[in-house]
Design an enzyme around this catalytic site. Structure first.
Site, PDB file in Angstrom:
ATOM      1  N   CYS A 208       0.319  45.896 -17.463  1.00  0.00           N
ATOM      2  CA  CYS A 208       1.535  44.675 -16.396  1.00  0.00           C
ATOM      3  C   CYS A 208       2.046  43.299 -17.411  1.00  0.00           C
ATOM      4  O   CYS A 208       3.229  43.426 -17.681  1.00  0.00           O
ATOM      5  CB  CYS A 208       1.053  44.084 -15.751  1.00  0.00           C
ATOM      6  SG  CYS A 208      -0.665  43.404 -15.645  1.00  0.00           S
TER       7      CYS A 208
ATOM      8  N   HIS B 260      -2.445  40.044 -12.204  1.00  0.00           N
ATOM      9  CA  HIS B 260      -1.215  41.576 -12.319  1.00  0.00           C
ATOM     10  C   HIS B 260       0.247  40.060 -13.032  1.00  0.00           C
ATOM     11  O   HIS B 260      -0.243  38.712 -12.916  1.00  0.00           O
ATOM     12  CB  HIS B 260      -0.333  41.744 -11.833  1.00  0.00           C
ATOM     13  CG  HIS B 260       0.602  43.070 -11.733  1.00  0.00           C
ATOM     14  ND1 HIS B 260       0.635  43.503 -11.627  1.00  0.00           N
ATOM     15  CD2 HIS B 260       1.754  42.691 -11.139  1.00  0.00           C
ATOM     16  CE1 HIS B 260       1.540  44.270 -11.848  1.00  0.00           C
ATOM     17  NE2 HIS B 260       2.459  43.976 -11.520  1.00  0.00           N
TER      18      HIS B 260
ATOM     19  N   ASP C 288       8.268  44.394  -9.877  1.00  0.00           N
ATOM     20  CA  ASP C 288       6.803  44.720 -10.273  1.00  0.00           C
ATOM     21  C   ASP C 288       7.488  45.466 -11.150  1.00  0.00           C
ATOM     22  O   ASP C 288       7.478  46.595 -10.907  1.00  0.00           O
ATOM     23  CB  ASP C 288       6.024  44.446  -8.909  1.00  0.00           C
ATOM     24  CG  ASP C 288       4.856  45.069  -9.234  1.00  0.00           C
ATOM     25  OD1 ASP C 288       5.108  45.474 -10.035  1.00  0.00           O
ATOM     26  OD2 ASP C 288       3.933  45.111  -8.211  1.00  0.00           O
TER      27      ASP C 288
END
Lengths: 307, 307
Positions: free
Chosen positions: A95, A202, A220
């Site tokens: 991520c 994240h 995202d």
């Protein structure tokens, strides 16, 4: 050290937890009609967003987007370059690397070295410094490693830890300032748990701000899991502040800007937003050397593919 | 056979041609200010769009986007699911595979087999049928192979060759219909040369339609080369019709829709838009078998990474 994207549990327990959280979220009216059912208990095709996260493509998400685009407050400027470079993280623990890839391409940074064929372009596999790709694939990267990688690849950074003296108002001002530009991106490092999402640490870039509803658009990169979504600014603020027991400091945010020069490119504000308190971190010696650029250009003499 | 994304020249000649075309395009007012200079004669960081192609993030591109989003004609519905899944092709010759990946994820198709960790998700490397990935990496895929892969992976297709009896009005109707839905995507197979771009055969999905200006938004997956851009419908119509000497038929378009069943999923309209003339093509035996799905699910018992 904080390790975003890292699974906190072994596979069996993680999957059991994912299933439990999933069951709790099935009633989400934004997405329940549009997502297919999970087809096997031990693998997943996306997740349902929790109620407070409004999917970009849902009717309410489209309404929020259109209102924000049409607002005179102009906080959707950063949406355009980021939307052009939105990607899916190429590994489940990438991520941070994928968010950085997306931002560097959105800021039109020239990596100065080859990607594939004759093309210079950022892709996760180009981040071969600050931490090893094998380690990043296993445990993700920390906010400190994110900042190091950003500096090494030609952007200025300004990092803030969400400590007690970092206020919601300061956060909102930073978001508003970034979203009204084409050249400054805010990347959040936060806990998914606080947003009611499965998983934990994240990274996501903020792709726009809706002033009347006080909501941000999170682009995202774990798109195999959650679609982009709108969420209250106050919720992501809490998600940055959350300190897991294994960490001794909260997560936070990093502002990325194009840098004309690489030296002294970093400031980390751990206890104050006062820029005079900045503690510069020097770029790592492994990064972005002229010799590697030259070597990459020599490789460009090999046959090229079209596009 | 037509081979989109395939370089037509050897590396040296291709690079020389790219440079010549690049010099001709430097005056493009939409992008000249925002793109960095080419840093080496034998490698490239993006290309300048020709004058008639308006970059998504340019001032005029943003104006077109906002006008289209606000129009009562509603031809930006398909933008939302496609924007959520916009990707960069992972290999210079993968324009067809990457465009299909993007569309299948936008249509929320469950691949029924694992991508990475416990996640089921479309990525180019999952397209292991109709043609080999090694061949696709070398020469791209044809429109016929694109249709085969789409059918094998759970979508209905309707393919049109841009022959002389396929009219601009028919094309416009197809585009309008698709862009007003969330569940139907038009993928163009066209010649970049006709649009004044470097390279030749290419695939792009249409991400929206501006009715007053009669322009489409091309979400071009070769993002390392060109940003997404608006272009006149009549120009892409000509770009579909162009027949290169090595081919005996024009390129065209493929409409993708979610399919409840896989059998008889294809119709190719080579000489007419009359659907009764459809010639169904059966899915290839290599594709999408239940046994491969089951095998993939067994692999899901291995340790999972978070996201």
């Amino acid at each position: 050290m904080e390790c975003p994207c890292k699974p906190k549990l072994q596979a069996g327990a993680a999957l059991e937890k994912e299933n439990r959280q999933h069951q709790e979220q099935v009633g989400n009216p934004q997405t329940a009609d549009s997502l297919p059912p999970v087809r096997a208990p031990n693998s997943y095709h996306r997740r349902l967003l929790p109620k407070d996260c409004i999917a970009f493509s849902s009717p309410e998400g489209r309404k929020l987007f259109t209102e924000a685009i049409n607002s005179n407050s102009n906080y959707m400027q950063i949406y355009f370059p980021l939307a052009e470079q939105f990607i899916t993280q190429s590994e489940p623990a990438y991520c941070g690397l994928s968010t950085l890839t997306m931002c560097l391409n959105a800021l039109q940074i020239d990596p100065g070295r080859l990607w594939k064929g004759p093309w210079r372009w950022f892709s996760e596999e180009l981040f071969d410094c600050c931490t090893s790709l094998n380690v990043a694939k296993e445990r993700g990267i920390s906010m400190t490693e994110f900042v190091c990688l950003a500096n090494c690849n030609g952007v200025l950074t300004e990092a803030y830890r969400a400590t007690n003296d970092f206020t919601l108002e300061q956060f909102r001002d930073i978001v508003k300032h970034s979203c009204a530009t084409n050249s400054e991106i805010v990347v959040l490092n936060y806990s998914r748990m606080v947003l009611g999402q499965t998983g934990d640490g994240h990274f996501s870039p903020i792709g726009g701000y809706h002033a009347v509803r006080d909501m941000v658009l999170l682009l995202d990169v774990a798109r195999f899991k959650y679609p982009p979504h709108w969420v209250k600014l106050s919720r992501v603020f809490e998600a940055m502040r959350y300190v897991v027991p294994a960490m001794n400091k909260p997560r936070g945010l990093v502002i990325l800007r194009e840098a004309p020069h690489l030296a002294n490119a970093t400031a980390e504000h751990t206890h104050s937003d006062n820029k005079e308190n900045a503690a510069p971190i020097a770029p790592q010696p492994c990064c972005y050397s002229l010799s590697s650029v030259e070597a990459a250009r020599r490789v460009a003499d090999s046959p090229a593919k079209g596009a």
